[in-house]
Design a protein around this motif. Structure first.
Motif, PDB file in Angstrom:
ATOM      1  N   MET A  13      -4.327   0.738  -6.613  1.00  0.00           N
ATOM      2  CA  MET A  13      -4.277   2.280  -6.689  1.00  0.00           C
ATOM      3  C   MET A  13      -3.836   2.746  -7.703  1.00  0.00           C
ATOM      4  O   MET A  13      -4.088   4.235  -8.072  1.00  0.00           O
ATOM      5  N   VAL A  67       0.903  -0.982   0.223  1.00  0.00           N
ATOM      6  CA  VAL A  67       0.020  -0.058   0.026  1.00  0.00           C
ATOM      7  C   VAL A  67       0.971   1.181   0.040  1.00  0.00           C
ATOM      8  O   VAL A  67       0.622   2.183  -0.534  1.00  0.00           O
ATOM      9  N   THR A 111      -2.298  -6.934  -4.999  1.00  0.00           N
ATOM     10  CA  THR A 111      -3.524  -6.448  -5.127  1.00  0.00           C
ATOM     11  C   THR A 111      -3.653  -4.561  -4.924  1.00  0.00           C
ATOM     12  O   THR A 111      -3.841  -3.988  -5.776  1.00  0.00           O
ATOM     13  N   MET A 112      -2.917  -4.361  -3.913  1.00  0.00           N
ATOM     14  CA  MET A 112      -3.140  -2.810  -3.526  1.00  0.00           C
ATOM     15  C   MET A 112      -2.444  -1.875  -4.428  1.00  0.00           C
ATOM     16  O   MET A 112      -3.181  -1.254  -4.772  1.00  0.00           O
ATOM     17  N   ILE A 150       1.354   6.909  -6.911  1.00  0.00           N
ATOM     18  CA  ILE A 150       0.775   7.736  -7.275  1.00  0.00           C
ATOM     19  C   ILE A 150       1.159   9.318  -7.087  1.00  0.00           C
ATOM     20  O   ILE A 150       1.276   9.908  -8.173  1.00  0.00           O
ATOM     21  N   PHE A 151       1.948   9.512  -6.160  1.00  0.00           N
ATOM     22  CA  PHE A 151       2.672  10.819  -6.053  1.00  0.00           C
ATOM     23  C   PHE A 151       3.957  10.828  -6.806  1.00  0.00           C
ATOM     24  O   PHE A 151       4.529  12.138  -6.707  1.00  0.00           O
ATOM     25  N   ALA A 163      -1.915  10.250   5.193  1.00  0.00           N
ATOM     26  CA  ALA A 163      -1.727   9.026   4.638  1.00  0.00           C
ATOM     27  C   ALA A 163      -0.032   8.903   4.793  1.00  0.00           C
ATOM     28  O   ALA A 163       0.325   7.636   4.955  1.00  0.00           O
ATOM     29  N   ALA A 189      -2.803   0.310   7.345  1.00  0.00           N
ATOM     30  CA  ALA A 189      -2.711  -0.089   5.882  1.00  0.00           C
ATOM     31  C   ALA A 189      -4.120   0.462   5.255  1.00  0.00           C
ATOM     32  O   ALA A 189      -4.030   0.976   3.925  1.00  0.00           O
ATOM     33  N   LEU A 244       0.760   4.245  -2.755  1.00  0.00           N
ATOM     34  CA  LEU A 244       0.955   5.746  -2.540  1.00  0.00           C
ATOM     35  C   LEU A 244       1.977   6.448  -3.104  1.00  0.00           C
ATOM     36  O   LEU A 244       2.008   7.408  -3.889  1.00  0.00           O
ATOM     37  N   ILE A 271      -4.108   4.261   4.915  1.00  0.00           N
ATOM     38  CA  ILE A 271      -3.344   4.656   3.834  1.00  0.00           C
ATOM     39  C   ILE A 271      -4.133   4.528   2.618  1.00  0.00           C
ATOM     40  O   ILE A 271      -4.303   5.647   1.818  1.00  0.00           O
ATOM     41  N   TYR A 272      -4.811   3.332   2.426  1.00  0.00           N
ATOM     42  CA  TYR A 272      -5.487   3.283   1.234  1.00  0.00           C
ATOM     43  C   TYR A 272      -6.581   4.003   0.911  1.00  0.00           C
ATOM     44  O   TYR A 272      -6.819   4.786  -0.116  1.00  0.00           O
ATOM     45  N   LEU A 290      -9.288  -5.386   3.804  1.00  0.00           N
ATOM     46  CA  LEU A 290     -10.340  -4.687   3.375  1.00  0.00           C
ATOM     47  C   LEU A 290     -11.821  -4.990   3.364  1.00  0.00           C
ATOM     48  O   LEU A 290     -12.592  -4.178   3.910  1.00  0.00           O
ATOM     49  N   SER A 323      -5.573   7.827   0.587  1.00  0.00           N
ATOM     50  CA  SER A 323      -4.737   8.102  -0.682  1.00  0.00           C
ATOM     51  C   SER A 323      -5.589   8.445  -1.974  1.00  0.00           C
ATOM     52  O   SER A 323      -5.252   9.323  -2.778  1.00  0.00           O
ATOM     53  N   THR A 366      -2.907  -5.095   3.191  1.00  0.00           N
ATOM     54  CA  THR A 366      -4.082  -4.139   3.224  1.00  0.00           C
ATOM     55  C   THR A 366      -5.013  -5.197   2.919  1.00  0.00           C
ATOM     56  O   THR A 366      -6.137  -5.320   3.454  1.00  0.00           O
ATOM     57  N   ALA A 367      -4.852  -5.816   1.563  1.00  0.00           N
ATOM     58  CA  ALA A 367      -5.807  -6.453   0.878  1.00  0.00           C
ATOM     59  C   ALA A 367      -6.819  -7.390   1.681  1.00  0.00           C
ATOM     60  O   ALA A 367      -7.913  -7.311   1.611  1.00  0.00           O
TER      61      ALA A 367
END
Lengths: 322, 308
Positions: free
Chosen positions: A252, A135, A247-248, A142-143, B282, B264, A139, B267-268, B238, B271, B234-235
């Protein structure tokens, strides 16, 4: 007889196991055996649970679920072809990038390029890459990754827009940034398993190559890599398996758009991302088809991982025979 | 390297030339030597490029996460949409609680299984099957652990909860614990065990009093690696633990069977939000999560080193 009497003498701590000891031994051994069964039962339970819950979805949508491209909750039309395509496409891209760097890294760390201290620095770097949670990579993607590759991507689209791979602009999330982050995530797996494979090649094989006057890279490319080929291939398959299920970072970064596309810059979807995004708010019908999608993902990753393990087992047997 | 005679203008050299033996002196501009240098250079470049993401991630975490990391962020509840301030205290608690539950479930079961694999019946059919099962489970995508626990626990209990999240993490930890504990136990020297058997110990006594204590550092290393991995997952959370903006323990009330926050998932969720405040949080939460993971990771390495 004398020794036995001595052993039972008052004040001595020595003595044969008591009845309780034997009972405890039996119970504990049974428990350990149950623990081994537990792994198998857990695996079976996972397969059964997901399979059973996917039942209604399989019955109602059948194989057309795998070939249809629409995902419309309102009209109850579901198909996961774009997600399957996106899963394979992003994973193959990641495998090409991450596999290359992973194998090079494994060569770099095993073929005496570095003094031990420096090798430890690189080894730790690779291990820490594996420790960062996905995760956080998402993040960061993305940035950092998306803004960093967007100018290059859009320039490529302008100049080479007629090539299908560059057919769209990169407006934000998309296949390429997702694949780049995915590549970083599988690099440690590929590097670690390939290192093991390269270390399994006996040292004298390399010395023989050196003795014949081969340069270091001739020895690596013509002797070491071919000798370790099965193991390195297994490493790539296991890395591919990891990429398929990740996955994560993908949820994202990939843009979650159900389309079949060749373009590297277009948003797409993967099976795992589809599950992550739609599951929490799914109704009854959608949950059933998502279970079906989960079963498809399970089947794909199981096949790839079992193949990878089988290749690794074959590789170590092969070395053992030499 | 000192090879007498080679490359010197002596009668020897003339003899070699006469019979057609090539010069053995290394010429760095020869095509194959040049290719060798270039490939070495390329390997260096590739290795350094592979290190760039780690540096970049750590840099961003320290710069963007560090600027927001303060006492408020560590202890407050998450802010709603347009709210300013806030933190992720409940998510830290949630992560620790769920990882703790996962360890409580997976460590005893995993070590028990490893005892069978390493000591009781290493070559039995059951052991081979279990080993194969554990390896297969290692490759199980983490999201599928979430799907499985959703079906097996969430649907049955009727609610998202911390135990459901803990079980999902335990499914992911179990194979790692089993395989590393087995390896650690196999490293225990045979003679040590034979000495114990020679004194008349039962097999369980040997395992409890000799094998497990000797293999403990190795087992701990595996457990901590599994914990570090689970903390970042994280997954699987969820749709087992979901998320919550409230404390798990509020005063005397323990909301165990209710949705639970985790770093986790926070953050997801944050974000993807269009609010600067949430994005800052995040990053700060990522910094905390990575610090937790790295501390556990480094500790496990130190434990593992001590045994050698």
């Amino acid at each position: 007889v004398i020794a036995l009497e001595d052993a039972r003498a008052p004040g001595s701590i020595a003595g044969p196991p008591s009845g309780w000891d034997y009972l405890a031994d039996r119970v504990f051994r049974r428990l350990a055996q149950a623990g081994a069964w537990l792994i198998l039962l857990l695996l079976a339970f996972i397969l059964w649970e997901i399979g059973a819950k996917a039942g209604p979805g399989i019955r109602d949508y059948g194989l057309s679920f795998l070939t249809s491209t629409t995902w419309d909750v309102g009209r109850e039309q579901f198909g996961i072809l774009p997600a399957i395509w996106g899963t394979l496409y992003s994973s193959i891209l990641a495998l090409v990038i991450g596999g290359f760097f992973g194998v090079v890294m494994a060569i770099f760390l095993t073929q005496d390029f570095l003094p031990p201290r420096l090798a430890q620095v690189f080894r730790t770097t690779v291990e820490l890459l594996a420790a960062i949670p996905s995760v956080v990579y998402g993040l960061w993607g993305i940035f950092v990754v998306v803004p960093a590759i967007r100018p290059l991507a859009n320039w490529l689209h302008e100049v080479l827009g007629w090539v299908p791979f560059f057919g769209t602009t990169l407006s934000g999330p998309g296949l390429l940034p997702a694949a780049v982050v995915l590549a970083i995530m599988i690099l440690p797996t590929v590097a670690a398993v390939s290192q093991d494979a390269l270390r399994l090649v006996p040292y004298r094989v390399k010395e023989a190559a050196y003795g014949m006057g081969a340069t270091r890279w001739e020895a690596i490319l013509k002797v070491m890599l071919p000798s370790a080929a099965t193991g390195v291939f297994g490493a790539l398959v296991l890395g591919f398996g990891r990429a398929l299920g990740e996955t994560m970072a993908l949820a994202m970064l990939i843009g979650n758009s159900n389309q079949l596309t060749l373009s590297l810059f277009s948003p797409a979807n993967t099976l795992a991302a589809l599950l992550a995004l739609n599951f929490p708010e799914a109704g009854r019908r959608e949950t059933e088809v998502l279970m079906y999608a989960a079963l498809v993902l399970l089947a794909i990753t199981l096949v790839v991982n079992v193949a990878g393990e089988a290749i690794m087992a074959y590789a170590s047997r092969q070395v053992g025979r030499k | 390297v000192n090879r007498p005679g080679i490359g010197l203008a002596d009668p020897d050299a003339m003899n070699r030339a006469a019979v057609g033996v090539p010069s053995l002196r290394r010429s760095p501009l020869e095509a194959r030597a040049l290719r060798n240098t270039l490939l070495t250079l390329g390997a260096w470049v590739a290795a350094i490029i592979a290190g760039v993401p780690l540096v970049s991630v750590l840099y961003m975490l320290i710069v963007r996460g560090g600027s927001r990391l303060n006492w408020e962020a560590l202890t407050e509840l998450p802010p709603a949409g347009f709210e300013m301030g806030g933190g992720f205290g409940n998510a830290i608690v949630g992560t620790l609680v769920m990882v703790g539950m996962a360890a409580l479930i997976s460590v005893p079961l995993g070590v028990l299984c490893a005892v069978f694999l390493a000591e009781l019946g290493p070559d039995k059919k059951l052991a081979n099957a279990a080993r194969f099962g554990a390896k297969t489970l290692t490759g199980l995508p983490s999201i599928l652990a979430g799907v499985f626990v959703y079906a097996a626990v969430v649907l049955v209990t009727g609610t998202y909860s911390a135990p459901a999240g803990g079980i999902a993490l335990a499914v992911l930890m179990l194979p790692t614990v089993v395989l590393t504990a087995e390896e650690a136990m196999k490293m225990v020297p045979r003679i040590t065990k034979d000495a114990a058997y020679g004194m008349g110990c039962t097999r369980s006594q040997v395992i409890w009093k000799v094998v497990l204590p000797t293999a403990l550092p190795g087992i701990l290393t595996g457990v901590m690696l599994a914990v570090a991995r689970a903390a970042g997952e994280t997954a699987p959370l969820l749709f087992t633990a979901l998320f919550s903006s409230y404390w798990l323990i509020d005063g005397s009330q323990v909301a165990l069977m209710a949705p639970t926050a985790s770093l986790a998932v926070l953050i997801y969720n944050f974000s993807g939000m269009p609010f600067e405040n949430q994005i800052e949080l995040a990053w700060a939460a990522s910094l905390v999560l990575v610090m937790i993971v790295l501390i556990v990771n480094v500790t496990s390495r130190l434990i593992g080193q001590r045994k050698v």
